[in-house]
Design a protein around this motif. Structure first.
Motif, PDB file in Angstrom:
ATOM      1  N   MET A 194       0.843  -1.207   0.000  1.00 35.42           N
ATOM      2  CA  MET A 194       0.000   0.000   0.000  1.00 35.42           C
ATOM      3  C   MET A 194       0.874   1.252   0.000  1.00 35.42           C
ATOM      4  SD  MET A 194      -3.377   0.270   2.397  1.00 35.42           S
ATOM      5  CE  MET A 194      -3.183   1.935   2.974  1.00 35.42           C
ATOM      6  N   PRO A 195       0.581   2.235  -0.859  1.00 34.03           N
ATOM      7  CA  PRO A 195       1.421   3.439  -0.840  1.00 34.03           C
ATOM      8  C   PRO A 195       1.248   4.194   0.484  1.00 34.03           C
ATOM      9  CG  PRO A 195      -0.495   3.754  -2.249  1.00 34.03           C
ATOM     10  CD  PRO A 195      -0.539   2.336  -1.777  1.00 34.03           C
ATOM     11  N   GLN A 196       2.345   4.820   0.925  1.00 34.51           N
ATOM     12  CA  GLN A 196       2.259   5.571   2.181  1.00 34.51           C
ATOM     13  C   GLN A 196       1.433   6.837   1.968  1.00 34.51           C
ATOM     14  OE1 GLN A 196       6.310   6.193   3.350  1.00 34.51           O
ATOM     15  NE2 GLN A 196       6.023   4.859   5.104  1.00 34.51           N
ATOM     16  N   GLN A 197       0.698   7.207   3.008  1.00 29.54           N
ATOM     17  CA  GLN A 197      -0.057   8.462   2.927  1.00 29.54           C
ATOM     18  C   GLN A 197       0.938   9.624   2.939  1.00 29.54           C
ATOM     19  OE1 GLN A 197      -2.634   9.111   6.185  1.00 29.54           O
ATOM     20  NE2 GLN A 197      -3.602  10.901   5.271  1.00 29.54           N
ATOM     21  N   TYR A 198       0.733  10.615   2.077  1.00 30.47           N
ATOM     22  CA  TYR A 198       1.688  11.714   1.977  1.00 30.47           C
ATOM     23  C   TYR A 198       1.247  12.913   2.812  1.00 30.47           C
ATOM     24  CZ  TYR A 198       4.511  15.463   0.235  1.00 30.47           C
ATOM     25  OH  TYR A 198       5.379  16.516   0.154  1.00 30.47           O
ATOM     26  N   THR A 199       2.094  13.386   3.689  1.00 27.55           N
ATOM     27  CA  THR A 199       1.867  14.692   4.311  1.00 27.55           C
ATOM     28  C   THR A 199       3.158  15.472   4.136  1.00 27.55           C
ATOM     29  OG1 THR A 199       2.628  13.960   6.474  1.00 27.55           O
ATOM     30  CG2 THR A 199       0.268  13.813   6.077  1.00 27.55           C
ATOM     31  N   PHE A 200       3.062  16.783   4.135  1.00 24.62           N
ATOM     32  CA  PHE A 200       4.222  17.636   3.871  1.00 24.62           C
ATOM     33  C   PHE A 200       5.440  17.195   4.666  1.00 24.62           C
ATOM     34  CE2 PHE A 200       0.864  20.604   2.730  1.00 24.62           C
ATOM     35  CZ  PHE A 200       1.354  21.070   1.530  1.00 24.62           C
ATOM     36  N   GLY A 201       6.444  16.778   3.974  1.00 23.77           N
ATOM     37  CA  GLY A 201       7.713  16.516   4.629  1.00 23.77           C
ATOM     38  C   GLY A 201       7.697  15.355   5.605  1.00 23.77           C
ATOM     39  N   LYS A 202       6.623  14.593   5.653  1.00 27.03           N
ATOM     40  CA  LYS A 202       6.536  13.503   6.623  1.00 27.03           C
ATOM     41  C   LYS A 202       6.115  12.227   5.895  1.00 27.03           C
ATOM     42  CE  LYS A 202       6.539  16.366  10.238  1.00 27.03           C
ATOM     43  NZ  LYS A 202       6.777  16.416  11.626  1.00 27.03           N
ATOM     44  N   ALA A 203       6.667  11.110   6.331  1.00 33.62           N
ATOM     45  CA  ALA A 203       6.294   9.848   5.709  1.00 33.62           C
ATOM     46  C   ALA A 203       4.925   9.382   6.214  1.00 33.62           C
ATOM     47  CB  ALA A 203       7.343   8.801   6.013  1.00 33.62           C
ATOM     48  N   THR A 204       4.661   9.628   7.492  1.00 31.49           N
ATOM     49  CA  THR A 204       3.369   9.206   8.045  1.00 31.49           C
ATOM     50  C   THR A 204       2.784  10.340   8.879  1.00 31.49           C
ATOM     51  OG1 THR A 204       4.592   8.295   9.901  1.00 31.49           O
ATOM     52  CG2 THR A 204       3.853   6.729   8.231  1.00 31.49           C
ATOM     53  N   ALA A 205       1.478  10.279   9.070  1.00 34.34           N
ATOM     54  CA  ALA A 205       0.824  11.335   9.840  1.00 34.34           C
ATOM     55  C   ALA A 205       1.243  11.254  11.301  1.00 34.34           C
ATOM     56  CB  ALA A 205      -0.679  11.186   9.728  1.00 34.34           C
ATOM     57  N   SER A 206       1.516  12.426  11.908  1.00 38.46           N
ATOM     58  CA  SER A 206       1.781  12.459  13.346  1.00 38.46           C
ATOM     59  C   SER A 206       0.448  12.416  14.087  1.00 38.46           C
ATOM     60  CB  SER A 206       2.504  13.737  13.719  1.00 38.46           C
ATOM     61  OG  SER A 206       3.670  13.853  12.960  1.00 38.46           O
ATOM     62  N   TYR A 207       0.538  12.273  15.384  1.00 37.93           N
ATOM     63  CA  TYR A 207      -0.650  12.223  16.236  1.00 37.93           C
ATOM     64  C   TYR A 207      -1.655  11.165  15.772  1.00 37.93           C
ATOM     65  CZ  TYR A 207       1.403  16.523  17.911  1.00 37.93           C
ATOM     66  OH  TYR A 207       2.271  17.437  18.420  1.00 37.93           O
ATOM     67  N   PRO A 208      -1.180   9.915  15.578  1.00 38.50           N
ATOM     68  CA  PRO A 208      -2.110   8.869  15.120  1.00 38.50           C
ATOM     69  C   PRO A 208      -3.210   8.576  16.138  1.00 38.50           C
ATOM     70  CG  PRO A 208       0.018   7.932  15.742  1.00 38.50           C
ATOM     71  CD  PRO A 208       0.181   9.408  15.777  1.00 38.50           C
ATOM     72  N   ASP A 209      -2.962   8.956  17.408  1.00 42.73           N
ATOM     73  CA  ASP A 209      -3.988   8.679  18.427  1.00 42.73           C
ATOM     74  C   ASP A 209      -5.186   9.623  18.336  1.00 42.73           C
ATOM     75  OD1 ASP A 209      -2.263   6.800  19.269  1.00 42.73           O
ATOM     76  OD2 ASP A 209      -1.499   7.940  21.006  1.00 42.73           O
ATOM     77  N   VAL A 210      -5.008  10.738  17.659  1.00 45.75           N
ATOM     78  CA  VAL A 210      -6.137  11.667  17.516  1.00 45.75           C
ATOM     79  C   VAL A 210      -6.946  11.225  16.291  1.00 45.75           C
ATOM     80  CG1 VAL A 210      -6.815  14.077  17.185  1.00 45.75           C
ATOM     81  CG2 VAL A 210      -4.722  13.528  18.475  1.00 45.75           C
ATOM     82  N   PRO A 211      -8.223  10.885  16.476  1.00 45.78           N
ATOM     83  CA  PRO A 211      -9.018  10.400  15.337  1.00 45.78           C
ATOM     84  C   PRO A 211      -9.068  11.431  14.201  1.00 45.78           C
ATOM     85  CG  PRO A 211     -10.245  10.197  17.404  1.00 45.78           C
ATOM     86  CD  PRO A 211      -9.007  10.955  17.707  1.00 45.78           C
ATOM     87  N   TYR A 212      -9.058  10.945  12.992  1.00 42.66           N
ATOM     88  CA  TYR A 212      -9.101  11.818  11.821  1.00 42.66           C
ATOM     89  C   TYR A 212     -10.315  12.750  11.888  1.00 42.66           C
ATOM     90  CZ  TYR A 212      -8.736  13.323   6.977  1.00 42.66           C
ATOM     91  OH  TYR A 212      -8.596  14.082   5.854  1.00 42.66           O
ATOM     92  N   GLU A 213     -11.439  12.207  12.360  1.00 40.62           N
ATOM     93  CA  GLU A 213     -12.682  13.000  12.428  1.00 40.62           C
ATOM     94  C   GLU A 213     -12.499  14.200  13.368  1.00 40.62           C
ATOM     95  OE1 GLU A 213     -12.589   9.635  12.970  1.00 40.62           O
ATOM     96  OE2 GLU A 213     -13.094   9.361  10.844  1.00 40.62           O
ATOM     97  N   GLU A 214     -11.751  14.000  14.442  1.00 38.06           N
ATOM     98  CA  GLU A 214     -11.516  15.089  15.392  1.00 38.06           C
ATOM     99  C   GLU A 214     -10.639  16.166  14.735  1.00 38.06           C
ATOM    100  OE1 GLU A 214     -12.711  16.176  17.927  1.00 38.06           O
ATOM    101  OE2 GLU A 214     -11.239  17.248  19.152  1.00 38.06           O
ATOM    102  N   LYS A 215      -9.626  15.719  14.020  1.00 37.25           N
ATOM    103  CA  LYS A 215      -8.767  16.688  13.319  1.00 37.25           C
ATOM    104  C   LYS A 215      -9.606  17.472  12.301  1.00 37.25           C
ATOM    105  CE  LYS A 215      -4.643  13.734  13.631  1.00 37.25           C
ATOM    106  NZ  LYS A 215      -3.697  12.891  12.895  1.00 37.25           N
ATOM    107  N   GLU A 216     -10.484  16.753  11.629  1.00 41.75           N
ATOM    108  CA  GLU A 216     -11.320  17.387  10.610  1.00 41.75           C
ATOM    109  C   GLU A 216     -12.289  18.398  11.253  1.00 41.75           C
ATOM    110  OE1 GLU A 216     -13.542  14.534   8.395  1.00 41.75           O
ATOM    111  OE2 GLU A 216     -12.988  15.494   6.498  1.00 41.75           O
ATOM    112  N   ARG A 217     -12.827  18.022  12.417  1.00 37.60           N
ATOM    113  CA  ARG A 217     -13.744  18.930  13.125  1.00 37.60           C
ATOM    114  C   ARG A 217     -13.029  20.238  13.484  1.00 37.60           C
ATOM    115  NH1 ARG A 217     -14.791  20.731  18.002  1.00 37.60           N
ATOM    116  NH2 ARG A 217     -13.196  19.525  19.083  1.00 37.60           N
TER     117      ARG A 217
END
Ligand code: SF4
Ligand code: SF4
Lengths: 406, 233
Positions: free
Chosen positions: B1-24
């Motif tokens: 599976m291709p890695q998710q891309y975020t600026f300058g980072k291989a993986t998203a930081s703060y994996p414990d924070v749900p994506y929905e919360e970040k989106e909110r």
């Protein structure tokens, strides 16, 4: 945008077929006052008019800005009054020397912008209400706001724009003010005290008693003066070809001081709002390495002149620790109001209150031919009299010319 | 599976924070009426970065702020909210932007959301700062002479100690009536003015914001202000 998220190339080409040609003399010169007057006509706000007499000056894109000369309500700065009181007293002293009508209110809070920019612990409506409460107080007193602080000036300019452009925020602010029994008042012009000094500079120079023609100064223009709502700052084609704000430099030239340029003039001072209070490693490093050392290396100034609270504090107080690291420091820092007051002969301690500054200002006084020890001794006698309960430091004592012409 | 891309980072930081919360939280920033005034798109030209003091001394970039918001990169946004925003000096040198963006203004809005939501990193950052909040909310001034203490400003040198020894008398020796003798505020403010200020904090929800960053401070402020306003009424 399309479903793919890209703007179709045809749209871009279409846009390019309609180039905008705008002659420089008709460049963006949006006049926010038109919107203010429209809102007033609808009964939404009261516009506080600049009182006579005023002087009109050019702003960045050519709009003429009215600067009141007197009948001013002095919106004080907490950083100036709290930590550099000679800044505040010099502004008042200048007004008093010219016999101008002004008021120094106690019905005034700070803009609270320093905290807002430091911590974000507020919101848009609260900031608008604090500003409008102060403006309503000035209006009710019949005096026009003259803003001492660069941050209050920039913050109010921006908050005023937001208030004009967002009806919902305006309505919320009005409801809060109604609770206080105050109308929603917005001044026609937001005026910084350094703009008042700028328009007064020739009158100040006419009464100059201390020769400053052998002095070299670097100017630090305050970020929140000329970067926030950038079009509403004073520019003059005769000063830097109209490419930088003319405030401070115009005064120094009028006083005969040589203004020495340096490459990092646009950089901020390193204040940082939160940084200066609790994370000063950044503040110190920036102030010294990007400002003071560059000034010394490129211009060897006798003094640095600026026109805001944070800039004076940061540039002055940051130099001590850097000295321990053997950095190149040692440039005294004063505001335009203080150098103007000194030029007109204000007492260096009763009025200019140099003892609140920490970078050594004595060599500058000596170069100006001001016998600072004499005035310091005089001030020590004042302190003794206060201790004995015999006298207060009043304007009676501080008014007038203390320094004899040289 | 291709890695998710975020600026300058291989993986998203703060994996414990749900994506929905970040989106909110992201939506909360975007819903601020001022947002549309602060972001018009981004050329990636870097003019803001070249003017930015914080970009020189920190791993920080106003361009990344503008880009992240424009691209709606929710994971990177959360990193900005938790970390980057506190590096910004709020000088607004970045408004040199040719697209008339205001990256520093975006930071202000993100800070507000971080504070309002009591984000732990924000509470940590503001811990040493709360005495300023106390002062500004009660006195209407951010700073006062009595805040100049050698413990807090050791890097300002012996001047601070000499000032402390002379503070009372130096404050007496200022010709401006509203300043003379005042040490716990920048100037003398009328009681009614302060009561009006407290009313503003209550009416605009500003006091509730403080509860999110420091409950103890909130209780303290609430007590003083309520008592003051009761007396007034
Ligand atoms: S406001 Fe913040 S992002 Fe903008 S230039 Fe200043 S420090 Fe950099
Ligand atoms: S100056 Fe403006 S357009 Fe250029 S990178 Fe910064 S935000 Fe983007």
């Amino acid at each position: 945008m399309t479903a793919t998220g890209f703007i179709p190339i045809e749209d871009i080409l279409q846009k390019k077929r309609r180039p905008v040609h705008r002659p420089p003399d008709q460049a963006h010169a949006h006049d926010i006052r038109e919107e203010l007057f429209e809102l007033e006509a609808k009964g939404e706000i009261i516009v506080h008019r600049v009182p006579e007499p005023y002087v009109e000056v050019e702003t960045r894109f050519g709009r003429k800005k009215k600067i009141p000369i007197e009948h001013t309500w002095h919106h004080k700065s907490c950083g100036q009054c709290g930590h550099i009181p000679g800044y505040t007293s010099s502004i008042f002293w200048l007004h008093r020397q010219f016999g101008l009508d002004y008021t120094d209110p106690i019905d005034q809070t700070s803009c609270t912008g320093w905290n807002y920019y430091a911590s974000g612990t507020s919101n848009a409506v609260a900031q608008m209400a604090v500003m409008s409460r102060n403006f309503a107080a000035a209006y009710e007193e019949g005096y026009y706001p003259l803003i001492h602080c660069g941050t209050s000036f920039g913050h109010y300019k921006e908050v005023r724009e937001q208030l004009i452009h967002h009806k919902d925020l305006r309505d919320q602010t009005r409801r809060v003010l109604e609770k206080l029994g105050k109308p929603l008042v917005i001044p026609e012009e937001i005026v910084h005290y350094s703009e008042w000094i700028h328009v007064m500079r020739h009158r100040i120079a006419e009464r100059q008693v201390v020769d400053m023609s052998h002095i070299k100064a670097c100017v630090h223009p305050a970020c929140h003066y000329h970067k926030i709502v950038a079009e509403d700052a004073i520019y003059d084609k005769e000063i830097y070809g109209g490419q930088r704000t003319a405030t401070i430099t115009g005064l120094l030239q009028a006083l005969g001081i040589e203004v020495a340029d340096y490459s990092t003039w646009f950089d901020c001072c390193g204040f940082g709002f939160r940084h200066v209070l609790v994370q000063r490693d950044f503040t110190r490093s920036f102030a010294v390495m990007r400002k003071i050392e560059v000034m010394i290396d490129e211009a060897q100034p006798d003094v640095t002149i600026t026109h805001d609270t944070g800039c004076v504090t940061t540039l002055d107080k940051s130099q001590f620790a850097a000295k321990a690291h053997e950095r190149r420091v040692g440039v005294p820092v004063l505001s335009d109001a203080q150098i103007a007051a000194l030029a007109m002969g204000a007492h260096p301690f009763r009025v200019v209150q140099l003892h609140w500054h920490s970078t050594d200002w004595r060599p500058l006084m000596e170069k100006l031919g001001i016998d600072w020890e004499y005035y310091w001794n005089e001030f020590q006698e004042d302190l003794e009299a206060i201790r004995r309960g015999e006298a207060l430091m009043t304007w009676e004592k501080a008014d007038g010319v203390a320094i004899q012409p040289n | 599976m291709p890695q998710q891309y975020t600026f300058g980072k291989a993986t998203a930081s703060y994996p414990d924070v749900p994506y929905e919360e970040k989106e909110r939280l992201f939506r909360e920033v975007k819903e601020d009426p001022r947002y549309e005034d602060f972001l018009y798109g981004c050329y990636e030209c870097g003019i803001c970065v070249s003017a930015c003091p914080s970009a020189r001394f920190y791993d920080y970039s106003p361009r990344v702020i503008a880009q992240t918001m424009a691209r709606e990169d929710v994971d990177r946004f959360y990193e900005i909210l938790a970390e980057d925003i506190w590096n910004c000096a709020q000088c607004f040198s970045c408004v040199r932007c040719p697209r008339q963006n205001n990256p520093g203004g975006l930071v202000t809005l993100i800070r507000e959301v971080a504070v309002r939501n009591g984000i732990q990193e924000t509470r940590d950052v503001l811990q040493g700062y709360t005495r300023v909040i106390y002062k500004v909310m009660l006195k209407g001034n951010q700073v006062s002479p009595d805040m100049l203490q050698p413990d807090f400003f050791p890097d300002w040198g012996p001047w601070v100690a000499s000032f402390r020894g002379n503070m009372e008398i130096w404050r007496q020796a200022i010709p401006v009536d509203t300043l003379r003798g005042v040490t716990d505020a920048a100037w003398r403010t009328a009681d009614n003015t302060l009561r009006e200020l407290y009313t503003i904090w209550f009416e605009t929800g500003n006091l509730d914001i403080i509860e999110e960053v420091d409950e103890g401070l909130y209780e303290l402020l609430l007590d003083v202000m309520e008592e003051e306003l009761e007396d007034w009424e």
